[in-house]
Design an enzyme around this catalytic site. Structure first.
Site, PDB file in Angstrom:
ATOM      1  CB  CYS A 132      -0.925  -0.012   1.220  1.00 15.30           C
ATOM      2  SG  CYS A 132      -1.901   1.484   1.366  1.00 15.30           S
ATOM      3  CB  CYS A 135      -0.703   2.562   4.020  1.00 17.38           C
ATOM      4  SG  CYS A 135      -2.132   1.853   3.241  1.00 17.38           S
ATOM      5  CG  ASP A 136       3.047   1.279   4.417  1.00 21.86           C
ATOM      6  OD1 ASP A 136       2.553   1.745   5.459  1.00 21.86           O
ATOM      7  OD2 ASP A 136       2.849   0.117   4.029  1.00 21.86           O
TER       8      ASP A 136
END
Ligand code: NAP
Length: 308
Positions: A132, A135-136
């Site tokens: 992701c 997200c990261d």
């Protein structure tokens, strides 16, 4: 006892909830511990009609949830651990603790990211290995990154990651991308993106965190170690259908087979979204099939006079 229970909180599940709630069916939606489905792990959604300037995936899902809530959808957070489809009403167990009963069931459990299957991939997930970028990506400011895959997901993630990384190398097993032309063009013109063709990740290097990847050229067999701080894997998804194996008809890849709209082989059980669609897999097609499932469930209840 619920008229309609919906499992899944992506575009398919939430659209089914909006339609079922507006049909006065008071649906219960079981949203799982990670609410919102795959769109919560994407960035700009530019092809969902109605948003001329695009919308962020998580925001789109927040809006859909609020819309479903506004018409009276009841939400329950938890993971479905078993489903009894042999009895009526259907019995759905949540986290192995609580059971809800449903006259009709809409399955919208979506699909999950496929791992490469390397031992070090599992060990270093969350320590440099990710599926992701949204997200990261932020954690990799000023670092060199690697993206695996050649589809829309991989190339969009690579483009997004250039906001943070100094360089993003896309490793693809062929010499042609699968991604759509517009996305390809954008990546080709991005000077931070490099392509490593005809190559696969043979191993992920690093003790506590990722320090690099061992790549294998599938044409020459040559192995190369490439230093990087993060590896984003985007090689596709598999449908989340394990709960229904052996009971609902599925294709070879495990996608639920629907007919006559959203119906499955069990009367009263419907499926919508990526869980039954290996071809289109778009937010808009998922939402459309969620609408179909709710209308089909409503008609089924009318036909049976709610006597289930
Ligand atoms: P995908 O289209 O199935 O692409 C998967 C990619 O990973 C392919 O390039 C494939 O290579 C490669 N791959 C598969 N297994 C592999 C393995 N074991 N090792 C190495 N590489 C492997 O999946 P996706 O990119 O997640 O997209 C899924 C669907 O969502 C598509 O329909 C896509 O159009 C859609 N999508 C749309 C958008 C958008 O419109 N904004 C964004 C994301 C996704 P090959 O090419 O050789 O098969």
């Amino acid at each position: 006892m619920h008229n309609v229970v919906i499992i899944g909180s992506g575009p398919a599940g939430l659209t089914a909830a909006i339609y079922a709630a507006r049909a006065n069916l008071s649906p219960l939606l079981i949203e799982g511990w990670q609410s919102g489905g795959q769109l919560t792990t994407t960035t700009d959604v530019e092809n969902y009609p109605g948003f001329a300037n695009g919308i962020m995936g998580p925001e789109l899902m927040k809006n859909m949830r609020a819309q479903a809530e506004r018409f009276g959808t009841e939400f329950l957070i938890g993971d479905v651990t078993s489903v009894a489809l042999e009895t009526r009403p259907f019995a759905i167990a949540i986290d192995g603790e609580r059971t809800v009963h449903a006259k009709t069931l809409i399955i919208a459990t979506g699909a999950s990211a496929i791992p490469i299957g390397l031992k070090n991939e599992a060990r270093l997930t969350g320590h440099g290995v990710s599926t992701c970028a949204t997200c990261d990506g932020f954690f990799f400011k000023g670092k060199e990154l690697l993206v695996v895959g050649g589809g829309d997901s991989a190339i969009e993630e690579a483009i997004f990651l250039t906001k943070f990384a100094t360089r993003v190398s896309v490793v693809h097993r062929r010499d042609k991308l699968r991604a759509s032309k517009i996305v390809q063009d954008r990546a080709m013109h991005n000077e931070k993106i490099a392509f490593i063709w005809n190559s696969v990740v043979e191993d992920i290097l690093g003790t506590d965190v990722v320090t690099g990847a061992r790549l294998k050229n599938v044409v020459t067999g040559k192995l190369t170690d490439l230093p990087c701080a993060g590896i984003f894997i985007a090689i596709g998804h598999r449908p989340n259908t394990a709960l229904f194996a052996g009971r609902l008809e599925m294709d070879e890849a495990g996608y639920i087979q629907t007919r006559d709209g959203a119906a499955t082989n069990i009367p009263g059980v419907f499926a919508a979204g990526d869980v039954q669609d290996s071809t289109y897999r778009q937010a808009i097609t998922a939402a459309g099939s969620g609408c179909m499932a709710a209308i089909d469930a409503e008609r089924f209840l009318e036909t049976t006079g709610h006597n289930l």
